[in-house]
Design an enzyme around this catalytic site. Structure first.
Site, PDB file in Angstrom:
ATOM      1  CG  ASP A 144       0.075  -4.219   2.909  1.00 26.86           C
ATOM      2  OD1 ASP A 144       0.201  -3.599   1.828  1.00 26.86           O
ATOM      3  OD2 ASP A 144       0.064  -3.672   4.028  1.00 26.86           O
TER       4      ASP A 144
ATOM      5  CB  SER B  33       3.349   1.546   6.287  1.00 26.41           C
ATOM      6  OG  SER B  33       2.215   1.744   7.079  1.00 26.41           O
TER       7      SER B  33
ATOM      8  CG  HIS C 133      -0.364   0.221   2.535  1.00 26.32           C
ATOM      9  ND1 HIS C 133      -0.020  -0.803   3.375  1.00 26.32           N
ATOM     10  CD2 HIS C 133      -0.047   1.373   3.174  1.00 26.32           C
ATOM     11  CE1 HIS C 133       0.469  -0.298   4.496  1.00 26.32           C
ATOM     12  NE2 HIS C 133       0.448   1.037   4.395  1.00 26.32           N
TER      13      HIS C 133
END
Length: 578
Positions: A344, A423, A311
């Site tokens: 992811d 992230s 993402h």
């Protein structure tokens, strides 16, 4: 005793020689050819003899050794009389010949040379005068002994004691030349010069000392040693705060201060781990159709591959740009090698080789309570380090997806602070090994703020899954994840996970007859209660449990069909993801 007399008053001539009276203790010799004595001189019994100017005949009858009686007579009286008693002088006695008696000082023997009498010597002063003490008697005796000794030396050329006659002055005779009150004729027979004419022999060899060069060298070495020791001592005093010269003119402060510290930290400590990991952690800057954003990543290998979340880079997958900012501030470009929305994860490639990668650890060995460290760029603040513990394991997390694909993570939960921008960054154990990739954070239920910050609940993709997926993405550009070949009913709210009872236009057949579940005898409408010994309560729980396995793994599954419970075993198949 001094007697200033005119030198012309001394009797001269060879006819003046006289013989001593039969009662005398020693022959008396009348002075012949007396030499003039300076008026100002004083007689010194220790002065060196002067050479005689004239040779005069000597009566050989008087050249004899002085026996004990004569020695006693020389002290002024017969043997046994008191030495203080003055001898009676005969009016007919003639003055004795002035002969220099050799003093017992150890002078070397040599022939007497002619010369004048010693300065201050009075020829007529040999007889003790009334009122004279023992010194006068000693002088007379010495003169008498000297006369006989000189006579013997003149006629025979050898001192009397050297010819074999016993002498009181020789060793072993008992006579002490220093303390004895009379002189020894044997010493008088050996004329010798004054001892002062010869230097005193050295009793020990002289040693030459060091020269000026050696002294200067020793002084320089001593100064150098003193300077070095002084500097070391002063440095020690300053380093140990024994003496603070900078505070001598100040009022002492009561505020305690810390000493100089070191930036080195023990191996395995958080600062030590962070210092080693930071050079391998990067900040990812993305610009795409949806705008710009930042995230984190880390070096996977020395070939220039970077690992991050899908993402983070999804918006730049189509005609976007990706920049990698290194820990030293330099930027390099990167491209997407492969990405998988289901896990992811994404792998980027740079042209920079030789970057230091992080070591991948085993997430299967992690236990709840382990200390962990999260590193990344939260809110764009690069090289940020936070720490915490592992709060839980195997958390089924669906942090969103890419398009119609949902992400399913069998996540590691941690209370280490994870914020937007973290992230894709690494989660490290206390050995500095990567055990997860930070991917999601929880937010308070009912909150509409999609950019909420850390509330102490963060999630990371286990490193075991990361390694498998990254290898697949690097090799093929896509990742495979295991499947059992069924469609799940997400509308079911009862216990367990139900397989869709019947298919629809969108779902197709609920159970693929050629898939692992169909081959094991599973049917549509069956309820899956446990998967590989793990109880499942929702569709996401089952998907996460399946995704945690690898393609080809054999697992057990418990299903309930009506009132019947069935145990089946199946082999997981693979499906490619995008």
């Amino acid at each position: 005793m001094t007697n200033e007399r005119d030198p012309e008053a001394s009797p001269q001539g060879a006819d003046d020689e006289r013989t001593a009276a039969p009662g005398d203790s020693a022959p008396a010799v009348e002075p012949q050819d007396a030499h003039p004595v300076p008026a100002a001189d004083h007689w010194d019994p220790w002065a060196p003899p002067r050479p005689a100017e004239h040779t005069q005949p000597v009566d050989l009858s008087h050249t004899q050794e002085i026996d004990s009686a004569a020695a006693a007579s020389a002290h002024g009286g017969p043997e046994g009389s008191s030495p203080d008693a003055a001898p009676t002088s005969s009016p007919d006695a003639a003055p004795t010949q002035p002969v220099w008696a050799h003093e017992p000082t150890g002078w070397p023997a040599q022939p007497a040379a002619p010369g004048p009498e010693p300065t201050g010597y009075e020829p007529t002063a040999h007889a003790q005068q009334p009122g004279d003490g023992p010194g006068a008697a000693y002088g007379a005796g010495a003169a008498a002994g000297a006369a006989s000794g000189v006579a013997a030396a003149t006629d025979h050329g050898t001192p009397a004691h050297a010819q074999g006659a016993p002498s009181a002055g020789l060793p072993g005779s008992g006579w002490d030349p220093i303390t004895a009150p009379s002189a020894d004729a044997g010493y008088a027979g050996s004329a010798a010069p004054w001892a002062g004419a010869h230097p005193v022999p050295a009793t020990a060899p002289q040693q030459k000392g060091p020269g000026w060069g050696a002294l200067v060298a020793v002084a320089a070495a001593a100064a150098l040693v003193a300077a070095v020791l002084g500097g070391m001592f002063g440095g020690w005093l300053g380093a140990t705060d024994r003496v603070d010269f900078g505070r001598l003119d100040r009022t002492p402060s009561s505020i305690p201060t810390a000493g100089t510290g070191s930036t080195a930290r023990p191996e395995g400590s958080i600062p030590n781990i962070a210092a080693k990991a930071l050079p391998s952690v990067v900040t990812i800057k993305v610009r795409g159709a949806d705008g710009a954003g930042t995230g984190s990543g880390f070096v996977l290998d020395r070939d220039g591959h970077i690992i991050t979340n899908n993402h983070v880079v999804a918006s730049a997958a189509n005609n976007g740009t990706i920049k990698i900012e290194l820990s030293n501030g330099s930027e390099i470009s990167a491209t997407i090698v492969g990405r998988d929305a289901s896990y992811d994860l994404a792998v980027l490639k740079t042209q920079r080789t030789g970057l230091e990668p992080l070591t991948m650890g085993a997430s299967k060995d992690v236990v709840v309570g382990d200390q962990v460290i999260a590193v990344g760029a939260p809110l764009g603040l690069e090289s940020t380090v936070t720490s915490g513990i592992v709060s839980a394991l195997n958390r089924p997390v669906s942090p969103g997806g890419d398009g119609d694909q949902q992400s399913y993570i069998n996540a590691i939960q941690t209370d280490a602070a994870i914020n937007p921008g973290n992230s894709g960054g690494p989660l490290l154990n206390m050995r500095g090994e990567v055990i997860g990739v930070n991917s999601a954070i929880a937010r308070i239920p009912g909150s509409t703020d999609t950019q909420s910050g850390n509330i102490g609940v963060g999630f990371s993709i286990p490193s075991d899954q990361v390694v498998k997926t990254a290898e697949q993405l690097i090799k093929t550009g896509s990742a495979q994840h295991p499947v059992i070949g069924v469609v799940l009913d997400r509308q079911y709210t009862g216990d367990g996970v139900r397989i869709l009872p019947k298919g629809t236009a969108d779902s197709g057949d609920p159970v693929d007859p050629s898939g692992p579940a169909g081959k094991a005898g599973v049917k549509a409408g069956d309820i899956i209660v446990e998967f590989d010994g793990r109880k499942v309560t929702s569709a996401d729980d089952l998907v996460v449990a399946i995704r945690a396995k690898s393609v080809g793994d054999r697992v057990s599954m418990t299903v309930r069909r009506g009132s019947e419970t069935i145990e089946v075993t199946l082999t997981l198949a693979g499906k490619s993801g995008s």
